[in-house]
Design a protein around this motif. Structure first.
Motif, PDB file in Angstrom:
ATOM      1  N   LYS A   1       0.939  -1.115   0.060  1.00  0.00           N
ATOM      2  CA  LYS A   1       0.084  -0.014   0.091  1.00  0.00           C
ATOM      3  C   LYS A   1       0.935   1.294   0.156  1.00  0.00           C
ATOM      4  CE  LYS A   1      -3.813   2.165   0.722  1.00  0.00           C
ATOM      5  NZ  LYS A   1      -5.080   2.101  -0.188  1.00  0.00           N
ATOM      6  N   LEU A   2       2.061   1.162   0.612  1.00  0.00           N
ATOM      7  CA  LEU A   2       2.983   2.284   1.054  1.00  0.00           C
ATOM      8  C   LEU A   2       4.458   1.527   0.585  1.00  0.00           C
ATOM      9  CD1 LEU A   2       1.913   4.484   3.707  1.00  0.00           C
ATOM     10  CD2 LEU A   2       1.683   4.845   1.388  1.00  0.00           C
ATOM     11  N   CYS A   3       5.213   2.291  -0.148  1.00  0.00           N
ATOM     12  CA  CYS A   3       6.340   1.490  -0.418  1.00  0.00           C
ATOM     13  C   CYS A   3       7.386   2.836  -0.826  1.00  0.00           C
ATOM     14  CB  CYS A   3       6.633   0.617  -1.566  1.00  0.00           C
ATOM     15  SG  CYS A   3       8.132  -0.027  -1.825  1.00  0.00           S
ATOM     16  N   TYR A   4       8.287   3.075   0.151  1.00  0.00           N
ATOM     17  CA  TYR A   4       9.215   3.893  -0.178  1.00  0.00           C
ATOM     18  C   TYR A   4      10.969   3.252  -0.024  1.00  0.00           C
ATOM     19  CZ  TYR A   4       5.913   7.535   1.050  1.00  0.00           C
ATOM     20  OH  TYR A   4       4.688   8.350   1.012  1.00  0.00           O
ATOM     21  N   ARG A   5      11.515   3.492  -1.174  1.00  0.00           N
ATOM     22  CA  ARG A   5      12.814   2.869  -1.145  1.00  0.00           C
ATOM     23  C   ARG A   5      13.771   3.850  -1.629  1.00  0.00           C
ATOM     24  NH1 ARG A   5      14.791  -2.531  -1.631  1.00  0.00           N
ATOM     25  NH2 ARG A   5      16.304  -2.764  -3.001  1.00  0.00           N
ATOM     26  N   ALA A   6      14.863   4.056  -0.927  1.00  0.00           N
ATOM     27  CA  ALA A   6      16.078   5.098  -1.053  1.00  0.00           C
ATOM     28  C   ALA A   6      16.648   5.055  -2.374  1.00  0.00           C
ATOM     29  CB  ALA A   6      17.064   4.697   0.054  1.00  0.00           C
ATOM     30  N   ASP A   7      16.569   3.651  -2.901  1.00  0.00           N
ATOM     31  CA  ASP A   7      17.147   3.547  -4.381  1.00  0.00           C
ATOM     32  C   ASP A   7      16.087   3.957  -5.485  1.00  0.00           C
ATOM     33  OD1 ASP A   7      18.333   2.859  -6.730  1.00  0.00           O
ATOM     34  OD2 ASP A   7      18.851   0.807  -5.997  1.00  0.00           O
ATOM     35  N   SER A   8      16.490   5.296  -6.033  1.00  0.00           N
ATOM     36  CA  SER A   8      15.365   5.857  -6.929  1.00  0.00           C
ATOM     37  C   SER A   8      15.128   4.938  -8.103  1.00  0.00           C
ATOM     38  CB  SER A   8      15.961   7.196  -7.542  1.00  0.00           C
ATOM     39  OG  SER A   8      17.189   7.234  -7.989  1.00  0.00           O
ATOM     40  N   SER A   9      16.125   3.963  -8.515  1.00  0.00           N
ATOM     41  CA  SER A   9      15.887   3.205  -9.725  1.00  0.00           C
ATOM     42  C   SER A   9      15.042   2.014  -9.454  1.00  0.00           C
ATOM     43  CB  SER A   9      17.192   2.622 -10.108  1.00  0.00           C
ATOM     44  OG  SER A   9      17.886   1.671  -9.193  1.00  0.00           O
TER      45      SER A   9
ATOM     46  N   PRO B   1      12.708  12.872  11.543  1.00  0.00           N
ATOM     47  CA  PRO B   1      12.194  11.615  10.936  1.00  0.00           C
ATOM     48  C   PRO B   1      11.728  12.013   9.700  1.00  0.00           C
ATOM     49  CG  PRO B   1      11.038  12.108  13.175  1.00  0.00           C
ATOM     50  CD  PRO B   1      11.703  13.336  12.897  1.00  0.00           C
ATOM     51  N   ILE B   2      11.650  10.986   8.614  1.00  0.00           N
ATOM     52  CA  ILE B   2      11.239  11.289   7.299  1.00  0.00           C
ATOM     53  C   ILE B   2       9.608  11.222   7.233  1.00  0.00           C
ATOM     54  CG2 ILE B   2      11.254  10.188   4.899  1.00  0.00           C
ATOM     55  CD1 ILE B   2      14.043  11.278   5.788  1.00  0.00           C
ATOM     56  N   ARG B   3       9.250  12.528   6.710  1.00  0.00           N
ATOM     57  CA  ARG B   3       7.710  12.185   6.626  1.00  0.00           C
ATOM     58  C   ARG B   3       7.366  11.613   5.402  1.00  0.00           C
ATOM     59  NH1 ARG B   3       5.031  13.998  10.902  1.00  0.00           N
ATOM     60  NH2 ARG B   3       3.079  14.429   9.523  1.00  0.00           N
ATOM     61  N   LEU B   4       6.085  10.940   5.538  1.00  0.00           N
ATOM     62  CA  LEU B   4       5.708  10.241   4.199  1.00  0.00           C
ATOM     63  C   LEU B   4       4.941  11.102   3.336  1.00  0.00           C
ATOM     64  CD1 LEU B   4       4.515   6.698   5.840  1.00  0.00           C
ATOM     65  CD2 LEU B   4       6.887   7.507   5.088  1.00  0.00           C
ATOM     66  N   ASP B   5       4.985  10.547   2.193  1.00  0.00           N
ATOM     67  CA  ASP B   5       4.393  11.729   1.107  1.00  0.00           C
ATOM     68  C   ASP B   5       2.753  11.356   1.296  1.00  0.00           C
ATOM     69  OD1 ASP B   5       6.526  12.259  -0.017  1.00  0.00           O
ATOM     70  OD2 ASP B   5       6.422  10.943  -1.621  1.00  0.00           O
ATOM     71  N   ALA B   6       2.409  10.163   1.727  1.00  0.00           N
ATOM     72  CA  ALA B   6       0.863   9.765   1.966  1.00  0.00           C
ATOM     73  C   ALA B   6       0.625   9.176   3.236  1.00  0.00           C
ATOM     74  CB  ALA B   6       0.247   9.376   1.115  1.00  0.00           C
ATOM     75  N   ALA B   7      -0.021   9.797   4.134  1.00  0.00           N
ATOM     76  CA  ALA B   7      -0.333   9.082   5.611  1.00  0.00           C
ATOM     77  C   ALA B   7      -1.096   7.688   5.094  1.00  0.00           C
ATOM     78  CB  ALA B   7      -0.971   9.836   6.634  1.00  0.00           C
TER      79      ALA B   7
ATOM     80  N   VAL C   1      -0.243   6.228   9.882  1.00  0.00           N
ATOM     81  CA  VAL C   1       1.359   6.188   9.881  1.00  0.00           C
ATOM     82  C   VAL C   1       1.877   7.268   9.016  1.00  0.00           C
ATOM     83  CG1 VAL C   1       3.260   4.897   9.358  1.00  0.00           C
ATOM     84  CG2 VAL C   1       1.460   3.527  10.242  1.00  0.00           C
ATOM     85  N   GLY C   2       2.465   8.238   9.404  1.00  0.00           N
ATOM     86  CA  GLY C   2       2.803   9.422   8.818  1.00  0.00           C
ATOM     87  C   GLY C   2       4.278   9.657   8.855  1.00  0.00           C
TER      88      GLY C   2
END
Length: 718
Positions: free
Chosen positions: A81-89, A111-117, A240-241
């Protein structure tokens, strides 16, 4: 999850005795419906790993948690549902990498704020690749609520314990200490190292609440996924934000992913394996084993290696009867060749090979065990229980190997506690009525053979005296008769018998060692075949030479197909790849035949000695010829010379045993190797032939008068 499994186990265990019986399992399956009659047996075999007929709790849990096929890490992340990965590729909506272009985010201070809660649903799984550092305060957040000041977070304490902090648990947003629920086992990862941290929540109510549990798992090394415990709280319904912490504890991260479901252990394992080498958790070799769902075998100590070598040597020399047990010996695939060679050499004394609780894989099973099974003769049991690294790919090759053996032998392979399915395990276990009858028949035959061996052994002095007057090398071949000197056989007439022996030896060698029927165009050193047929004809009181087929023997044919395409002993000798330096026999049974062999090549040489190969004496000593009882693999290094002892059976009850005399390899092989199941059956087979031929010659066994025989044409001599 553990509580649910315990509850299910107790429901199935209707009598409450701590185990699930076959009857209890059957009752549950009937209630569930859609199960066939054979399903109870298949499931029982699959779950009951120790074979005691009852399902213990630990077996029940292992069965429920058995591996399943997953779609892979990339597919898993694509469903998040949410996926943040530091490798932009790669997958997701990446946040900003840290300085230096490293594929990680740093959290110290902000902390890193998520683009979408994201509100946590009733069931959820959140996974994070993070770097941990020493926690200086009582709580460091892994991820938290989007609303400032609310205080929801999943995090880690200064004691390294993961857990949930939810103000609803205390009823006061400021009472954070009392709002924490922690697992009991710490993360156990050194600061500065990467670790995959997983929170898996399950809510017990229809709507969002704290009622339920949250499982905490980590993966950081070759142990892969580790369950640290669960807490009786779940943050279902909260939003979660952000992830990362304002306090030391979680220093950096490379992945944050959330799923609105319970992600399985197998899926999380693949998520770990995708990045474990990149983050230095394991090396490439270890990762390869983990991807194959295999464990890394611990190395044997010097003492353990000596114990294994001693046990295999004892089996090879026939000092182990019944079962060769190499269970719990930390065996890997590369150990199988020498284990199986020891079993082959001692297999005349063995009825089972136990290799339970080792590190054997399906590769080893297919490469070594599958070719070994067709060479078995008679009832045999192979036990591979609890070799957890064997997957289902081993099933079909094993079944195919067993299908080539007579059903009456009842050969079985116990694969409980491996990755095979219950149906395949049940077939390999071979617990059919026919197989059970075979086991009982084999036990009865072993006892009968023991009695026959004892009787035969006690008559050695009597047999020596019986042949004393007929032991000789015979006159020079130039003086040997070209035709049968006497018909009928001159039984009891010493001088005439000497001429008969001379004729038989010359006729047999002319036919099988240097004539048209000789398969060795150039007779190799310590090889010969004619004397065997001469000797067997003489025992039958035949005045003329019989053929090898009369004794159910056939001649070896050059380039006969052997397992794996390797050379047979006969081919190796014929091609001058191998030299028989010496050959001798001593009694019968394990290690009775001794061959000193030299590899004439400048490369490794692997050969196969076929079951039913025969060794003969070179002249009229009236000692036992030897029949190789089991097929054996032998491996020689370039130029190596070594002595090999092989199990062998004797071919009649009329002659005494060899006592170290020189022998020769013949070109003959036994046609029907099934009789090699026991020494007793070999004696039955050949003694029946000899008795029939003696009767045809006019000398029935048990007759009182000697010298009676048939003239050419069948009339009795007057």
């Amino acid at each position: 999850a553990k509580a649910l499994m315990r509850e299910a186990f107790e429901k199935w265990d209707s009598d409450g005795n701590g185990t699930i019986s076959r009857e209890e399992l059957s009752s549950v399956l009937k209630q569930l419906g859609q199960f066939k009659a054979g399903d109870v047996q298949r499931i029982m075999v699959e779950v009951d790993r120790n074979g005691d007929g009852e399902i213990q709790y630990v077996e029940f849990v292992d069965w429920l948690m058995r591996p399943v096929v997953t779609a892979g890490a990339a597919a898993l992340l694509s469903t998040a549902k949410l996926c943040y990965r530091a490798d932009s590729s790669t997958i997701g909506s990446p946040a900003e990498p840290a300085e230096g272009g490293e594929t990680r985010w740093t959290f110290r201070g902000t902390p890193i704020r998520l683009d979408a809660a994201h509100p946590l649903p009733k069931e959820h799984t959140i996974a994070m690749w993070v770097v941990l550092e020493p926690v200086t305060e009582t709580w460091s957040q892994c991820f938290g609520d989007a609303s400032d000041g609310w205080g929801l977070s999943y995090g880690i304490t200064d004691g390294g314990l993961l857990g949930v902090q939810d103000p609803r648990l205390a009823g006061d947003p400021m009472a954070r200490q009392s709002a924490r629920k922690l697992v009991e086992e710490p993360v156990g990862v050194d600061p500065g190292n990467w670790v995959l941290v997983v929170f898996r929540g399950m809510c017990e109510t229809a709507g969002p609440s704290t009622h339920g549990c949250t499982e905490c798992l980590v993966a950081s090394d070759e142990r892969c996924l580790r369950f640290l415990g669960s807490v009786p709280a779940v943050g279902a319904g909260l939003v979660v934000g952000e992830f990362g912490s304002r306090t030391p504890g979680v220093a950096a991260g490379a992945l944050f992913a959330a799923w609105p479901r319970l992600v399985s252990d197998e899926e999380l394992r693949e998520l770990f394996l995708w990045d474990c080498v990149r983050f230095g958790c394991v090396d490439e070799k270890e990762a390869g084993w983990l991807r194959l769902n295999r464990r890394r075998a611990p190395k044997r100590s010097d003492e353990e290696e000596e114990a294994l070598a001693a046990r295999l040597q004892a089996a090879s020399s026939g000092k182990i009867g019944g079962a060769l047990d190499v269970s719990n010996m930390k065996l890997v695939d590369d150990d199988l060749p020498r284990v199986l060679r020891a079993a082959e050499r001692g297999s005349m004394e063995l009825s089972a090979l136990a290799m339970t609780n080792n590190y054997i894989t399906e590769d080893g099973v297919k490469a070594h065990l599958v070719p070994f099974i067709p060479r078995l003769i008679g009832h045999f049991r192979i036990d591979l229980r609890e070799n957890k690294d064997i997957n289902c790919d081993a099933g079909d090759p094993l079944l195919a190997a067993l299908s080539g053996l007579p059903e009456a032998w009842g050969v079985s392979v116990d694969m409980r506690g491996t990755g095979l399915t219950g149906d395949t395990m049940l077939k390999l276990l071979n617990q059919t009525p026919a197989a059970q009858m075979a086991a009982m028949a084999a036990a009865k035959e072993r006892k009968r053979t023991e009695d026959l061996v004892a009787q035969y052994t006690s008559k050695q002095a009597e047999l020596e005296a019986r042949w004393a007057a007929e032991v000789d090398a015979g006159p020079p071949e130039g003086e040997a008769p070209e035709d049968p000197p006497f018909e009928p056989f001159p039984d009891g007439e010493v001088e005439k018998l000497k001429s008969v022996r001379s004729y038989l030896a010359k006729a047999a060698k002319d036919r099988y060692d240097r004539g048209d029927q000789a398969v060795w165009k150039k007779l190799p050193k310590n090889c010969g075949s004619g004397q065997l047929i001469a000797h067997l004809s003489y025992i039958c009181k035949s005045a003329t030479l019989r053929g090898c087929a009369d004794f159910t023997l056939r001649q070896w044919q050059p380039a006969e197909g052997e397992p794996g395409g390797m050379l047979s002993l006969h081919d190796a000798v014929a091609q001058e790849a191998l030299r028989i330096v010496a050959c001798s026999g001593n009694e019968f049974g394990a290690g009775a035949a001794t061959l000193k062999l030299q590899n004439l090549r400048d490369e490794e040489l692997e050969i196969f000695v076929p079951a039913g190969s025969i060794l003969q004496h070179a002249n009229w000593v009236h000692l036992q010829n030897l029949l190789i009882g089991r097929g054996v693999h032998l491996v020689f290094q370039p130029g190596q010379t070594r002595e090999c002892k092989l199990g062998a059976m004797c071919m009649n009850l009329s002659c005494q045993c060899s006592e170290g005399q020189a022998m020769q390899l013949t070109s003959f092989l036994l046609q029907d190797t099934h009789i090699l199941e026991s020494q007793g059956k070999v004696w039955d087979h050949f003694e029946a032939l000899f008795a029939r031929f003696r009767e045809e010659a006019g000398f029935p066994d048990g007759a009182k008068k000697k010298g009676k025989g048939k003239k050419k044409g069948g009339k009795k001599k007057k």
